[in-house]
Design a protein around this motif. Structure first.
Motif, PDB file in Angstrom:
ATOM      1  N   THR A 163      19.202 -20.167  37.199  1.00 59.85           N
ATOM      2  CA  THR A 163      19.400 -19.526  35.894  1.00 59.85           C
ATOM      3  C   THR A 163      18.281 -19.867  34.909  1.00 59.85           C
ATOM      4  O   THR A 163      18.269 -19.363  33.789  1.00 59.85           O
ATOM      5  CB  THR A 163      20.743 -19.967  35.264  1.00 59.85           C
ATOM      6  OG1 THR A 163      20.750 -21.390  35.129  1.00 59.85           O
ATOM      7  CG2 THR A 163      21.921 -19.535  36.123  1.00 59.85           C
ATOM      8  N   GLU A 173      13.483 -25.879  29.956  1.00 60.51           N
ATOM      9  CA  GLU A 173      13.618 -24.586  29.266  1.00 60.51           C
ATOM     10  C   GLU A 173      12.969 -23.457  30.063  1.00 60.51           C
ATOM     11  O   GLU A 173      13.194 -22.296  29.782  1.00 60.51           O
ATOM     12  CB  GLU A 173      12.987 -24.657  27.871  1.00 60.51           C
ATOM     13  CG  GLU A 173      13.802 -25.455  26.860  1.00 60.51           C
ATOM     14  CD  GLU A 173      15.047 -24.724  26.368  1.00 60.51           C
ATOM     15  OE1 GLU A 173      14.895 -23.710  25.688  1.00 60.51           O
ATOM     16  OE2 GLU A 173      16.177 -25.172  26.673  1.00 60.51           O
ATOM     17  N   SER A 208      24.567 -16.109  22.869  1.00 63.31           N
ATOM     18  CA  SER A 208      25.684 -15.249  23.306  1.00 63.31           C
ATOM     19  C   SER A 208      25.946 -15.409  24.790  1.00 63.31           C
ATOM     20  O   SER A 208      25.092 -15.862  25.517  1.00 63.31           O
ATOM     21  CB  SER A 208      25.397 -13.779  23.031  1.00 63.31           C
ATOM     22  OG  SER A 208      24.404 -13.296  23.894  1.00 63.31           O
ATOM     23  N   ARG A 224      29.974  -9.375  31.923  1.00 65.61           N
ATOM     24  CA  ARG A 224      29.317  -8.106  31.599  1.00 65.61           C
ATOM     25  C   ARG A 224      28.738  -7.418  32.826  1.00 65.61           C
ATOM     26  O   ARG A 224      28.668  -6.198  32.876  1.00 65.61           O
ATOM     27  CB  ARG A 224      28.189  -8.352  30.599  1.00 65.61           C
ATOM     28  CG  ARG A 224      28.661  -8.879  29.252  1.00 65.61           C
ATOM     29  CD  ARG A 224      27.441  -9.450  28.518  1.00 65.61           C
ATOM     30  NE  ARG A 224      27.770  -9.872  27.169  1.00 65.61           N
ATOM     31  CZ  ARG A 224      27.507 -11.102  26.714  1.00 65.61           C
ATOM     32  NH1 ARG A 224      26.937 -11.995  27.504  1.00 65.61           N
ATOM     33  NH2 ARG A 224      27.789 -11.428  25.477  1.00 65.61           N
ATOM     34  N   PRO A 236      14.969 -19.781  32.784  1.00 67.60           N
ATOM     35  CA  PRO A 236      13.993 -18.750  32.441  1.00 67.60           C
ATOM     36  C   PRO A 236      12.725 -18.902  33.290  1.00 67.60           C
ATOM     37  O   PRO A 236      12.300 -20.028  33.572  1.00 67.60           O
ATOM     38  CB  PRO A 236      13.727 -19.009  30.958  1.00 67.60           C
ATOM     39  CG  PRO A 236      15.013 -19.595  30.454  1.00 67.60           C
ATOM     40  CD  PRO A 236      15.502 -20.462  31.586  1.00 67.60           C
ATOM     41  N   ASP A 260      21.366 -10.717  31.345  1.00 67.52           N
ATOM     42  CA  ASP A 260      20.896 -12.024  30.917  1.00 67.52           C
ATOM     43  C   ASP A 260      19.947 -11.927  29.719  1.00 67.52           C
ATOM     44  O   ASP A 260      19.792 -12.891  28.986  1.00 67.52           O
ATOM     45  CB  ASP A 260      20.172 -12.741  32.076  1.00 67.52           C
ATOM     46  CG  ASP A 260      21.055 -13.816  32.705  1.00 67.52           C
ATOM     47  OD1 ASP A 260      21.994 -14.272  32.031  1.00 67.52           O
ATOM     48  OD2 ASP A 260      20.801 -14.184  33.863  1.00 67.52           O
ATOM     49  N   GLU A 276      29.488 -18.241  33.567  1.00 66.39           N
ATOM     50  CA  GLU A 276      29.072 -19.627  33.840  1.00 66.39           C
ATOM     51  C   GLU A 276      30.125 -20.374  34.665  1.00 66.39           C
ATOM     52  O   GLU A 276      30.637 -21.422  34.268  1.00 66.39           O
ATOM     53  CB  GLU A 276      28.742 -20.354  32.530  1.00 66.39           C
ATOM     54  CG  GLU A 276      27.603 -19.654  31.776  1.00 66.39           C
ATOM     55  CD  GLU A 276      27.263 -20.302  30.455  1.00 66.39           C
ATOM     56  OE1 GLU A 276      26.512 -21.284  30.478  1.00 66.39           O
ATOM     57  OE2 GLU A 276      27.736 -19.840  29.412  1.00 66.39           O
ATOM     58  N   HIS A 287      20.241 -18.516  24.479  1.00 66.21           N
ATOM     59  CA  HIS A 287      20.981 -19.627  25.059  1.00 66.21           C
ATOM     60  C   HIS A 287      22.421 -19.185  25.206  1.00 66.21           C
ATOM     61  O   HIS A 287      22.944 -18.450  24.369  1.00 66.21           O
ATOM     62  CB  HIS A 287      20.848 -20.880  24.186  1.00 66.21           C
ATOM     63  CG  HIS A 287      19.489 -21.509  24.268  1.00 66.21           C
ATOM     64  ND1 HIS A 287      18.418 -21.053  23.545  1.00 66.21           N
ATOM     65  CD2 HIS A 287      19.016 -22.520  25.035  1.00 66.21           C
ATOM     66  CE1 HIS A 287      17.344 -21.766  23.848  1.00 66.21           C
ATOM     67  NE2 HIS A 287      17.677 -22.670  24.757  1.00 66.21           N
ATOM     68  N   THR A 288      23.086 -19.626  26.279  1.00 66.08           N
ATOM     69  CA  THR A 288      24.428 -19.107  26.564  1.00 66.08           C
ATOM     70  C   THR A 288      25.463 -19.694  25.609  1.00 66.08           C
ATOM     71  O   THR A 288      25.288 -20.788  25.073  1.00 66.08           O
ATOM     72  CB  THR A 288      24.851 -19.437  28.009  1.00 66.08           C
ATOM     73  OG1 THR A 288      24.861 -20.862  28.172  1.00 66.08           O
ATOM     74  CG2 THR A 288      23.900 -18.823  29.011  1.00 66.08           C
ATOM     75  N   ALA A 289      26.565 -18.944  25.438  1.00 66.19           N
ATOM     76  CA  ALA A 289      27.618 -19.327  24.497  1.00 66.19           C
ATOM     77  C   ALA A 289      28.332 -20.586  24.975  1.00 66.19           C
ATOM     78  O   ALA A 289      28.677 -21.463  24.193  1.00 66.19           O
ATOM     79  CB  ALA A 289      28.606 -18.183  24.331  1.00 66.19           C
ATOM     80  N   LYS A 290      28.583 -20.685  26.286  1.00 62.44           N
ATOM     81  CA  LYS A 290      29.420 -21.764  26.803  1.00 62.44           C
ATOM     82  C   LYS A 290      28.630 -23.061  26.999  1.00 62.44           C
ATOM     83  O   LYS A 290      28.938 -24.072  26.391  1.00 62.44           O
ATOM     84  CB  LYS A 290      30.025 -21.293  28.138  1.00 62.44           C
ATOM     85  CG  LYS A 290      31.187 -22.133  28.636  1.00 62.44           C
ATOM     86  CD  LYS A 290      31.830 -21.437  29.846  1.00 62.44           C
ATOM     87  CE  LYS A 290      32.335 -22.444  30.859  1.00 62.44           C
ATOM     88  NZ  LYS A 290      32.703 -21.808  32.129  1.00 62.44           N
ATOM     89  N   ASP A 291      27.582 -23.015  27.831  1.00 63.92           N
ATOM     90  CA  ASP A 291      26.833 -24.231  28.166  1.00 63.92           C
ATOM     91  C   ASP A 291      25.587 -24.437  27.300  1.00 63.92           C
ATOM     92  O   ASP A 291      24.951 -25.481  27.384  1.00 63.92           O
ATOM     93  CB  ASP A 291      26.375 -24.188  29.637  1.00 63.92           C
ATOM     94  CG  ASP A 291      27.554 -24.194  30.614  1.00 63.92           C
ATOM     95  OD1 ASP A 291      28.670 -24.514  30.165  1.00 63.92           O
ATOM     96  OD2 ASP A 291      27.353 -23.886  31.806  1.00 63.92           O
ATOM     97  N   LEU A 293      19.973 -10.534  26.807  1.00 64.30           N
ATOM     98  CA  LEU A 293      20.603  -9.928  25.629  1.00 64.30           C
ATOM     99  C   LEU A 293      19.993 -10.419  24.319  1.00 64.30           C
ATOM    100  O   LEU A 293      19.794 -11.614  24.132  1.00 64.30           O
ATOM    101  CB  LEU A 293      22.107 -10.237  25.645  1.00 64.30           C
ATOM    102  CG  LEU A 293      22.859  -9.732  26.881  1.00 64.30           C
ATOM    103  CD1 LEU A 293      24.327 -10.129  26.791  1.00 64.30           C
ATOM    104  CD2 LEU A 293      22.719  -8.228  27.021  1.00 64.30           C
ATOM    105  N   PRO A 315      19.470 -22.154  28.622  1.00 63.86           N
ATOM    106  CA  PRO A 315      18.473 -21.119  28.346  1.00 63.86           C
ATOM    107  C   PRO A 315      18.508 -20.008  29.399  1.00 63.86           C
ATOM    108  O   PRO A 315      18.751 -20.277  30.574  1.00 63.86           O
ATOM    109  CB  PRO A 315      17.151 -21.883  28.412  1.00 63.86           C
ATOM    110  CG  PRO A 315      17.421 -23.040  29.329  1.00 63.86           C
ATOM    111  CD  PRO A 315      18.872 -23.399  29.127  1.00 63.86           C
ATOM    112  N   ARG A 316      18.288 -18.778  28.963  1.00 64.41           N
ATOM    113  CA  ARG A 316      18.230 -17.634  29.880  1.00 64.41           C
ATOM    114  C   ARG A 316      17.069 -16.720  29.489  1.00 64.41           C
ATOM    115  O   ARG A 316      16.686 -16.671  28.318  1.00 64.41           O
ATOM    116  CB  ARG A 316      19.529 -16.810  29.828  1.00 64.41           C
ATOM    117  CG  ARG A 316      20.763 -17.518  30.373  1.00 64.41           C
ATOM    118  CD  ARG A 316      20.758 -17.632  31.890  1.00 64.41           C
ATOM    119  NE  ARG A 316      21.850 -18.470  32.350  1.00 64.41           N
ATOM    120  CZ  ARG A 316      23.080 -18.014  32.615  1.00 64.41           C
ATOM    121  NH1 ARG A 316      23.361 -16.739  32.459  1.00 64.41           N
ATOM    122  NH2 ARG A 316      24.012 -18.838  33.036  1.00 64.41           N
TER     123      ARG A 316
END
Lengths: 84, 464
Positions: free
Chosen positions: B124, B225, A84, B413, B126, A55, B383, A36-40, A57, A43-44
């Motif tokens: 974005t 999700e 992260s 990155r 999954p 993505d 983001e 899951h992203t740090a900011k929002d 990581l 899920p990735r």
């Protein structure tokens, strides 16, 4: 030629074929959600599958920011999902 | 740190890199080949990472090309990512067993391409991936992207992915193609009989797909999700989307969507080679003299997709040409090669005419840039939403690099590799400039993140 090994995924023992990309295994084992992203907190999962998008990581053997899609599976590797 | 002094460094182990390395080695040049993949072969000639024998004719061809290059004495460095290069042609790569410093007399860049992704609501989530990612999960990982996969976008590569998924026993549930296989594509194919067999094979793979829509586009991915449904809408020949006729495909768990490929120009850009923008060639690409593979920088050559998207046939031809001319420039005795080089250049021009035509026919639809809504994340790393980026252009910046400084889009990155083309398209939509005028993000060292220990090792050694 293919060797089955065991890795540690978030404290769980998972059997996998050595040499194949960790990202493919995690896509299967984690129902596509690798972090899951740090900011929002979104899920990735695997997106580009070739080390370009960053993505997928995870933490591997204590090292942060490892791209699962370009990391070969090795016996005994410790994989942790992180925010992260 | 390992130091390797060599005549020629080839970066990239796909069809272009392998042919270049072999041609130069045969001419008596010392050649090292560095490749980021698990095993050489690149994307087109992908080899099984466990060493299992190839299952397709394409994989076998790749295995043969690798064996030939090895037999000529090319030194392979697989699983090593180039993360820095300098004007004196010093190149640093990071391998599993630590960094390598190459000091070659010449470099051939054959870094290939990556999927062209464009943002849309839900991209974005999954389970939403590029078609190339679906291909690699299947071929390298033996895993399907999902049980019920929707394949979408444009370009002949979608057919290759369909073929792979059919072989894996997981044929896509739907194929949503923006561009119909119409009379213009048939007429183009008719002019190139050498490609008929390949085209027929690829089209046959798509027959196993129950639902095929041509002239439709995925406008949104839905899920919390993981993707569970997609919205689709018709898109006409001028690239306009008719949202009033939208439909939903539900019960899915993966969406593979892409719009062809973009040349991987980070290394040629870092080496300050000249680049040009052409949508039919995938956007920004490294400019080369087609007959020799020379770039605008002395001692630096480029071959394959990095010189403009064209596929595997031009990649092999341009690779061999670059290898031969680099060998000649390095002083190898290449007397008698002139005839072969002239013939290769002629074949390359013909093969490029075929792919340039396809590139124009499969151009992404004009309305693609309108899919992202104000709150859609465009820069996946940082983001940053479309509204954030549009505001930067409204406030006065007129370049991709400017939007990066104002919003952080492209500062993460991935260095803007994924969102760069979208930010340029937004610039064009908001300000009326062309994507070419919007430019691209200059690459930064390290090209790929490396542990601090590696950086320390390479700098400490440099000071001794």
């Amino acid at each position: 030629m293919s060797t089955l090994v065991t890795i540690d995924l978030d404290g769980r023992a998972v059997e996998a074929e050595a040499g194949r990309p960790l990202g493919a295994l995690l896509h299967r084992e984690l129902n596509a959600v690798l972090r899951h992203t740090a900011k929002d907190g979104a899920p990735r999962g695997v997106f580009c599958g070739m080390g370009v998008c960053f993505d997928c990581l995870v933490r591997v053997d204590g090292r942060e920011g490892v791209r699962a899609c370009v990391t070969p599976i090795r016996a005994g590797m410790r994989v942790e999902t992180v925010r992260s | 740190m390992r130091r390797i002094d060599t005549d020629l460094l080839v970066v990239g182990g796909g069809p272009a890199g392998l042919e270049a390395a072999r041609a130069a080695a045969e001419a008596g040049i010392a050649v090292d080949l560095v490749d980021a993949g698990f095993r050489p072969g690149g994307q087109y000639w992908m080899q099984d990472p466990t060493g299992a024998p190839p299952l397709s004719a394409q994989g076998s061809k790749g295995a043969a090309a690798i064996a030939k290059a090895q037999a000529t004495g090319v030194a392979f460095h697989s699983g090593a990512e180039v993360f820095a290069a300098f004007p004196d042609r010093r190149v640093l790569a990071n391998a599993a067993d630590g960094p390598i410093e190459f000091t070659p007399r010449a470099i051939i860049v054959a870094t290939g391409a990556h999927d062209r992704a464009m943002p849309f609501p839900g991209w974005t989530l999954p389970g939403v991936m590029t078609p190339g990612a679906g291909q690699r999960l299947a071929k390298l990982g033996g895993t399907s992207a999902g049980e019920r996969v929707v394949l979408a976008g444009s370009g002949p590569f979608l057919m290759a992915v369909a073929e792979t998924l059919v072989k894996l026993g997981k044929p896509p549930v739907a194929l949503i193609e923006a561009r119909p296989t119409d009379s213009a594509i048939i007429a183009h194919l008719a002019r190139h009989p050498g490609r008929w067999r390949e085209a027929a094979r690829l089209l046959a793979g798509a027959r196993a797909i129950p639902e095929r829509r041509s002239g439709w586009i995925v406008t949104e991915a839905i899920g919390s999700e993981r993707v569970t449904a997609v919205r689709i809408a018709p898109v006409d020949r001028s690239g306009r989307i008719d949202r009033a006729r939208s439909e939903t495909i539900g019960g899915i768990d993966a969406l593979l969507v892409g719009w062809g490929f973009r040349p991987m120009i980070e290394l040629t850009a870092l080496l300050r080679c000249r680049h040009e923008h052409d949508p039919a060639l995938g956007g920004w690409h490294c400019v080369t003299d087609r007959a020799s593979g020379r770039t605008s920088v002395e001692g630096v050559y480029a071959a394959g997709e990095v010189t403009g998207i064209a596929g595997a046939v031009p990649a092999r031809l341009s690779g061999r040409l670059a290898g031969l001319s680099a060998a000649a420039d390095l002083g190898a005795d290449t007397a008698g090669d002139e005839g072969e080089r002239a013939s290769l250049a002629e074949q390359l021009a013909r093969a490029r005419a075929f792919s340039d035509g396809l590139g124009r026919l499969y151009a992404p639809p004009a309305d693609l840039v309108t899919l992202a809504r104000d709150d859609t994340v465009v820069c996946r790393c940082e983001e940053i939403t479309r509204a954030d980026i549009a505001a930067a252009f409204a406030d006065g910046t007129d370049a991709v690099a400017g939007a990066k400084i104002w919003t952080r889009a492209g500062m993460g990155r991935c260095q803007g590799r994924i969102c760069g083309a979208a930010v340029a398209a937004i610039a064009a939509a908001e300000t009326g400039i062309t994507p070419r005028e919007a430019g691209f993000n200059p690459p930064r060292i390290p090209l790929r993140p490396v542990p601090l220990s590696v950086v320390l090792e390479t700098t400490r050694d440099g000071q001794e």
